[in-house]
Design a protein around this motif. Structure first.
Motif, PDB file in Angstrom:
ATOM      1  N   ASN A  12       0.821  -1.209   0.000  1.00 46.91           N
ATOM      2  CA  ASN A  12       0.000   0.000   0.000  1.00 46.91           C
ATOM      3  C   ASN A  12       0.861   1.267   0.000  1.00 46.91           C
ATOM      4  N   MET A  13       2.006   1.165  -0.687  1.00 43.74           N
ATOM      5  CA  MET A  13       2.915   2.312  -0.767  1.00 43.74           C
ATOM      6  C   MET A  13       3.070   2.850  -2.183  1.00 43.74           C
ATOM      7  N   CYS A  14       2.764   2.041  -3.190  1.00 49.85           N
ATOM      8  CA  CYS A  14       3.013   2.450  -4.580  1.00 49.85           C
ATOM      9  C   CYS A  14       1.780   2.301  -5.459  1.00 49.85           C
ATOM     10  N   ARG A  15       1.497   1.068  -5.895  1.00 45.67           N
ATOM     11  CA  ARG A  15       0.443   0.851  -6.892  1.00 45.67           C
ATOM     12  C   ARG A  15      -0.946   1.193  -6.373  1.00 45.67           C
ATOM     13  N   SER A  16      -1.337   0.657  -5.228  1.00 45.57           N
ATOM     14  CA  SER A  16      -2.715   0.908  -4.772  1.00 45.57           C
ATOM     15  C   SER A  16      -2.959   2.366  -4.393  1.00 45.57           C
ATOM     16  N   GLY A  44       0.230   2.847   8.797  1.00 46.38           N
ATOM     17  CA  GLY A  44       0.760   4.160   9.142  1.00 46.38           C
ATOM     18  C   GLY A  44       2.014   4.615   8.438  1.00 46.38           C
ATOM     19  N   ALA A  45       2.545   3.872   7.493  1.00 49.35           N
ATOM     20  CA  ALA A  45       3.739   4.306   6.769  1.00 49.35           C
ATOM     21  C   ALA A  45       3.350   5.312   5.683  1.00 49.35           C
ATOM     22  N   PRO A  46       4.280   6.179   5.299  1.00 49.13           N
ATOM     23  CA  PRO A  46       3.970   7.113   4.210  1.00 49.13           C
ATOM     24  C   PRO A  46       4.043   6.418   2.854  1.00 49.13           C
ATOM     25  N   MET A  47       3.469   7.063   1.881  1.00 52.76           N
ATOM     26  CA  MET A  47       3.524   6.585   0.495  1.00 52.76           C
ATOM     27  C   MET A  47       4.961   6.742  -0.021  1.00 52.76           C
ATOM     28  N   HIS A  48       5.342   5.897  -0.959  1.00 52.07           N
ATOM     29  CA  HIS A  48       6.657   5.999  -1.597  1.00 52.07           C
ATOM     30  C   HIS A  48       6.780   7.396  -2.215  1.00 52.07           C
ATOM     31  N   PRO A  49       7.949   8.047  -2.101  1.00 50.45           N
ATOM     32  CA  PRO A  49       8.096   9.416  -2.628  1.00 50.45           C
ATOM     33  C   PRO A  49       7.751   9.562  -4.113  1.00 50.45           C
ATOM     34  N   ASP A 150      -1.258  -9.182 -14.110  1.00 53.71           N
ATOM     35  CA  ASP A 150      -0.469  -8.567 -13.047  1.00 53.71           C
ATOM     36  C   ASP A 150       0.060  -7.198 -13.461  1.00 53.71           C
ATOM     37  N   LEU A 151      -0.022  -6.263 -12.538  1.00 49.27           N
ATOM     38  CA  LEU A 151       0.510  -4.914 -12.724  1.00 49.27           C
ATOM     39  C   LEU A 151       1.893  -4.892 -12.076  1.00 49.27           C
ATOM     40  N   ARG A 152       2.887  -4.646 -12.871  1.00 48.77           N
ATOM     41  CA  ARG A 152       4.277  -4.698 -12.388  1.00 48.77           C
ATOM     42  C   ARG A 152       4.511  -3.673 -11.276  1.00 48.77           C
ATOM     43  N   ASP A 153       5.217  -4.108 -10.244  1.00 45.95           N
ATOM     44  CA  ASP A 153       5.535  -3.251  -9.099  1.00 45.95           C
ATOM     45  C   ASP A 153       6.702  -2.333  -9.470  1.00 45.95           C
ATOM     46  N   PRO A 154       6.527  -1.008  -9.371  1.00 44.67           N
ATOM     47  CA  PRO A 154       7.611  -0.100  -9.741  1.00 44.67           C
ATOM     48  C   PRO A 154       8.641   0.114  -8.630  1.00 44.67           C
ATOM     49  N   VAL A 155       8.403  -0.452  -7.448  1.00 45.55           N
ATOM     50  CA  VAL A 155       9.318  -0.217  -6.331  1.00 45.55           C
ATOM     51  C   VAL A 155      10.734  -0.631  -6.725  1.00 45.55           C
ATOM     52  N   GLY A 156      11.682   0.210  -6.375  1.00 48.36           N
ATOM     53  CA  GLY A 156      13.066  -0.020  -6.761  1.00 48.36           C
ATOM     54  C   GLY A 156      13.398   0.591  -8.110  1.00 48.36           C
ATOM     55  N   GLY A 157      12.385   1.116  -8.791  1.00 46.09           N
ATOM     56  CA  GLY A 157      12.582   1.715 -10.104  1.00 46.09           C
ATOM     57  C   GLY A 157      12.745   3.223 -10.030  1.00 46.09           C
ATOM     58  N   SER A 158      12.775   3.808 -11.183  1.00 49.32           N
ATOM     59  CA  SER A 158      12.961   5.260 -11.323  1.00 49.32           C
ATOM     60  C   SER A 158      11.607   5.974 -11.291  1.00 49.32           C
ATOM     61  N   PRO A 159      11.635   7.307 -11.208  1.00 54.03           N
ATOM     62  CA  PRO A 159      10.372   8.050 -11.325  1.00 54.03           C
ATOM     63  C   PRO A 159       9.631   7.726 -12.623  1.00 54.03           C
ATOM     64  N   ALA A 160      10.370   7.469 -13.692  1.00 49.68           N
ATOM     65  CA  ALA A 160       9.739   7.121 -14.972  1.00 49.68           C
ATOM     66  C   ALA A 160       9.003   5.788 -14.860  1.00 49.68           C
ATOM     67  N   ASP A 161       9.544   4.835 -14.094  1.00 49.19           N
ATOM     68  CA  ASP A 161       8.866   3.554 -13.881  1.00 49.19           C
ATOM     69  C   ASP A 161       7.541   3.762 -13.149  1.00 49.19           C
ATOM     70  N   PHE A 162       7.522   4.663 -12.195  1.00 53.02           N
ATOM     71  CA  PHE A 162       6.289   4.967 -11.468  1.00 53.02           C
ATOM     72  C   PHE A 162       5.279   5.642 -12.384  1.00 53.02           C
ATOM     73  N   ARG A 163       5.742   6.544 -13.233  1.00 50.80           N
ATOM     74  CA  ARG A 163       4.829   7.196 -14.185  1.00 50.80           C
ATOM     75  C   ARG A 163       4.246   6.178 -15.157  1.00 50.80           C
ATOM     76  N   ARG A 164       5.074   5.230 -15.635  1.00 54.67           N
ATOM     77  CA  ARG A 164       4.565   4.193 -16.541  1.00 54.67           C
ATOM     78  C   ARG A 164       3.521   3.326 -15.832  1.00 54.67           C
ATOM     79  N   CYS A 165       3.770   2.995 -14.590  1.00 52.21           N
ATOM     80  CA  CYS A 165       2.801   2.211 -13.814  1.00 52.21           C
ATOM     81  C   CYS A 165       1.499   3.001 -13.667  1.00 52.21           C
ATOM     82  N   ALA A 166       1.606   4.277 -13.360  1.00 48.40           N
ATOM     83  CA  ALA A 166       0.411   5.124 -13.216  1.00 48.40           C
ATOM     84  C   ALA A 166      -0.351   5.215 -14.537  1.00 48.40           C
TER      85      ALA A 166
END
Length: 184
Positions: A12-16, A44-49, A150-166
């Protein structure tokens, strides 16, 4: 009547949370609340930056977001549960077997939504009509290849990986919106 759409991923830090914020923006005109949780989240943890940057791009302020661990009551109250992976879908249906017919991976539901048409909502809930139509389509359509859901987990990736996931999340939510619109 307000329905709830629940997005589930691992922590519950990245994709969801990205899906939660994207769906909230896209569903703003509909009586649907949107939430998220993680099968293995620590409360209670924050979302991935990098996910924060994506969420902020929806026009909302994600600063107050905190992770939450998936519980059976979250599944019981959700009209539609969309998971990032088949594994998480399995965890959801094990935790709340009654949620089976309204639990899908996000990519699976998008595929089903694109292949069916919802009938007018008899109970005033276009989301419930969309879920019923997708559940029926699930039994009629050929299953997809295992990794297609399956939706690939971007954790450990770059900001571009997170944008592609989004972008993949938003592409997957658009057919859901179209199906809701046909039922509304």
């Amino acid at each position: 009547m307000v329905d709830e759409m629940l997005f589930v991923c691992h922590a519950n830090m990245c994709r969801s949370p990205m899906a939660e914020y994207i769906a909230r923006r896209l569903l703003a005109a509909h009586p649907v609340t949107v939430a998220s949780a993680g099968t293995d989240a620590l409360d209670g943890a924050p979302m991935h930056p990098y996910a924060v940057d994506v969420a902020a791009g929806t026009g909302a302020d994600p600063a107050a977001f905190r992770t939450r661990r998936l519980r059976a009551e979250h599944l019981a109250s959700a009209t539609l549960v969309l998971t990032a992976t088949r594994r998480q879908r399995s965890v959801c249906t094990s935790l709340a077997p009654a949620a089976l017919h309204r639990t899908f991976t996000i990519r699976q539901f998008a595929r089903l939504a694109a292949a069916t048409e919802a009938h007018a909502a008899r109970d005033g809930s276009p989301l419930r009509a969309a879920v019923a139509a997708a559940a029926l389509a699930r039994g009629r359509l050929q299953p997809a290849a295992p990794d297609a859901d399956d939706l690939r987990d971007p954790v450990g990736g770059s900001p571009a990986d997170f944008r592609r996931c989004a972008e993949e999340i938003e592409r997957s939510i658009r057919p859901v919106l179209a199906l809701i619109a046909t039922a509304g």
